[in-house]
Design an enzyme around this catalytic site. Structure first.
Site, mmCIF file in Angstrom:
data_model
loop_
_atom_site.group_PDB
_atom_site.id
_atom_site.type_symbol
_atom_site.label_atom_id
_atom_site.label_comp_id
_atom_site.label_asym_id
_atom_site.label_seq_id
_atom_site.Cartn_x
_atom_site.Cartn_y
_atom_site.Cartn_z
ATOM 1 N N HIS A 1 4.959 -18.760 -8.013
ATOM 2 C CA HIS A 1 6.146 -19.322 -8.018
ATOM 3 C C HIS A 1 6.142 -19.509 -6.960
ATOM 4 O O HIS A 1 7.109 -20.725 -6.921
ATOM 5 C CB HIS A 1 7.175 -18.577 -8.432
ATOM 6 C CG HIS A 1 7.470 -17.276 -9.327
ATOM 7 N ND1 HIS A 1 6.883 -16.682 -9.876
ATOM 8 C CD2 HIS A 1 8.026 -17.525 -10.793
ATOM 9 C CE1 HIS A 1 6.992 -16.033 -11.092
ATOM 10 N NE2 HIS A 1 7.405 -16.936 -11.455
ATOM 11 N N ARG B 1 9.420 -25.790 -9.265
ATOM 12 C CA ARG B 1 10.877 -25.391 -9.718
ATOM 13 C C ARG B 1 11.872 -26.062 -8.462
ATOM 14 O O ARG B 1 12.710 -25.167 -9.242
ATOM 15 C CB ARG B 1 10.720 -24.315 -10.150
ATOM 16 C CG ARG B 1 9.753 -23.556 -11.356
ATOM 17 C CD ARG B 1 10.826 -22.336 -11.277
ATOM 18 N NE ARG B 1 9.887 -21.749 -12.453
ATOM 19 C CZ ARG B 1 10.303 -21.586 -13.172
ATOM 20 N NH1 ARG B 1 11.700 -21.542 -14.047
ATOM 21 N NH2 ARG B 1 9.158 -20.714 -14.380
ATOM 22 N N ARG C 1 17.761 -13.317 4.379
ATOM 23 C CA ARG C 1 19.157 -14.352 3.983
ATOM 24 C C ARG C 1 20.096 -15.193 4.034
ATOM 25 O O ARG C 1 20.970 -14.546 5.388
ATOM 26 C CB ARG C 1 19.272 -13.641 2.552
ATOM 27 C CG ARG C 1 20.413 -14.597 2.000
ATOM 28 C CD ARG C 1 20.858 -13.842 0.218
ATOM 29 N NE ARG C 1 22.047 -13.748 -0.213
ATOM 30 C CZ ARG C 1 23.041 -14.935 -1.079
ATOM 31 N NH1 ARG C 1 22.160 -15.662 -0.522
ATOM 32 N NH2 ARG C 1 24.229 -15.040 -0.899
ATOM 33 N N ILE C 2 20.208 -16.253 4.024
ATOM 34 C CA ILE C 2 21.954 -16.976 4.818
ATOM 35 C C ILE C 2 22.071 -17.518 3.591
ATOM 36 O O ILE C 2 21.654 -18.740 2.854
ATOM 37 C CB ILE C 2 21.443 -17.708 5.343
ATOM 38 C CG1 ILE C 2 19.994 -18.800 4.997
ATOM 39 C CG2 ILE C 2 20.902 -17.470 7.064
ATOM 40 C CD1 ILE C 2 19.992 -19.956 6.277
ATOM 41 N N GLY C 3 23.377 -17.268 3.102
ATOM 42 C CA GLY C 3 24.744 -17.414 1.591
ATOM 43 C C GLY C 3 26.239 -17.225 2.122
ATOM 44 O O GLY C 3 26.481 -17.603 3.091
ATOM 45 N N GLU D 1 28.765 -11.376 -3.316
ATOM 46 C CA GLU D 1 27.220 -12.016 -3.964
ATOM 47 C C GLU D 1 26.555 -11.741 -4.708
ATOM 48 O O GLU D 1 26.849 -11.271 -5.309
ATOM 49 C CB GLU D 1 26.759 -12.612 -2.148
ATOM 50 C CG GLU D 1 26.104 -11.117 -1.429
ATOM 51 C CD GLU D 1 25.296 -10.599 -1.675
ATOM 52 O OE1 GLU D 1 24.742 -10.187 -2.713
ATOM 53 O OE2 GLU D 1 23.962 -11.326 -1.604
ATOM 54 N N MET D 2 25.634 -12.208 -4.487
ATOM 55 C CA MET D 2 24.717 -12.067 -5.741
ATOM 56 C C MET D 2 22.792 -11.922 -5.847
ATOM 57 O O MET D 2 22.502 -11.812 -6.395
ATOM 58 C CB MET D 2 24.453 -13.311 -7.024
ATOM 59 C CG MET D 2 26.135 -13.509 -7.505
ATOM 60 S SD MET D 2 26.468 -14.426 -8.407
ATOM 61 C CE MET D 2 26.319 -13.357 -10.016
ATOM 62 N N ASP E 1 34.824 -18.688 -0.479
ATOM 63 C CA ASP E 1 36.293 -18.269 -1.590
ATOM 64 C C ASP E 1 37.008 -16.731 -0.713
ATOM 65 O O ASP E 1 36.118 -15.801 -0.240
ATOM 66 C CB ASP E 1 35.893 -19.233 -2.678
ATOM 67 C CG ASP E 1 34.430 -18.335 -2.860
ATOM 68 O OD1 ASP E 1 33.799 -18.378 -3.079
ATOM 69 O OD2 ASP E 1 35.048 -16.970 -4.010
HETATM 70 N N1 HPA Z 1 31.056 -14.592 -6.514
HETATM 71 C C1 HPA Z 1 29.583 -13.929 -6.237
HETATM 72 N N2 HPA Z 1 29.392 -14.631 -5.814
HETATM 73 C C2 HPA Z 1 29.793 -15.441 -4.893
HETATM 74 C C3 HPA Z 1 30.889 -15.972 -4.727
HETATM 75 C C4 HPA Z 1 31.614 -15.670 -5.159
HETATM 76 O O1 HPA Z 1 32.940 -15.495 -5.451
HETATM 77 N N3 HPA Z 1 31.635 -16.895 -3.865
HETATM 78 C C5 HPA Z 1 30.082 -17.439 -3.251
HETATM 79 N N4 HPA Z 1 29.131 -16.548 -3.728
#
Ligand code: HPA
Length: 236
Positions: free
Chosen positions: A4, A43, A87-89, A179-180, A204
């Site tokens: 990838h 991608r 990771r920076i998120g 986060e995910m 958020d």
């Molecule tokens: N949920 C999951 N992942 C996220 C969120 C959330 O509210 N905000 C930023 N990443």
């Protein structure tokens, strides 16, 4: 080349900063790296390599969710000899005690994801950060006078769900935000014996429905980006 990532051998640095969004990786590489070169765009998941304060750094993207970061981080660790991934998120806060723009250095990721179990036989819902990047980020934040929460977070596979309120797993593990991706990144690093950390900006507040607007988002991420870069160069 890996399945990838189309960079040639030697075109990826030992340290990779990874955002979910490819355009954020591009923005960050252009803003902060000297001589940034696009080394992979398969991608449209961009990877740029350049230097920061004279040290080689790659900045690239993971895509969203454990399956996607699971692919990119594994190929970086095993096919490009990457030693450390930061990771920076962004994340959603489960509590209004956290404010928009707050920073989190992830100590533990808790998840309902089956990724770690089925990929590597790693049992349990919680995986800690791996290696010394977490401690370096923590110390660098203190040195810069930046307030950072060093805490557990929830890596969820689910963004939209029927139930409102904080999921039980997050409550049980004292997760302040969601986060995910961190869980799969930490699982891969644990399996291959390498370093992984996750820095997040609160984008958020789930209980109050506040969020950072698109215009605010760009500049609001600078403190996290600069903390990640200043920490990364100490890992080399
Ligand atoms: N949920 C999951 N992942 C996220 C969120 C959330 O509210 N905000 C930023 N990443």
């Amino acid at each position: 080349m890996s399945v990838h990532i189309s960079a040639q051998p030697g075109e990826i640095a030992k340290i990779v900063l990874m955002s979910g969004d490819p355009l954020r990786a591009k923005y960050m590489a252009n803003k902060y790296l000297q001589d940034a070169k696009l080394v992979s765009s398969t991608r449209n998941i961009f990877y740029y390599t350049g230097t920061y304060k004279g040290k080689a750094i790659t900045i690239g993207a993971s895509g969203m969710g454990c399956p996607s970061i699971g692919i990119y981080s594994y190929e970086l660790y095993t096919e490009y000899d990457v030693e450390s991934i930061i990771r920076i998120g962004t994340c959603g806060a489960y509590t209004s005690e956290l404010k928009l723009f707050d920073l989190i250095n992830v100590d533990l990721a808790a998840s309902e994801s089956t990724f770690a179990k089925y990929a590597w036989g790693i049992e349990g819902a919680v995986i800690p950060h791996q290696g010394n990047a977490f401690d370096i980020i923590k110390a660098t934040a203190v040195a810069k006078g930046l307030q950072v929460n060093n805490c557990a977070i929830h890596s969820s596979d689910i963004f939209y769900r029927k139930e409102s309120g904080t999921p039980a797993l997050a409550v049980e593990n004292n997760c302040l935000a969601v986060e995910m991706e961190a869980f799969a990144l930490f699982a891969n690093a644990k399996h291959v014996g390498k370093t992984a950390a996750t820095l997040l900006t609160v984008s958020d507040i789930i209980p109050t429905h506040e969020f950072i607007s698109a215009e605010e988002r760009e500049k609001s991420l600078w403190p996290m980006m600069e903390l990640a870069l200043e920490s990364a160069i100490q890992l080399i």
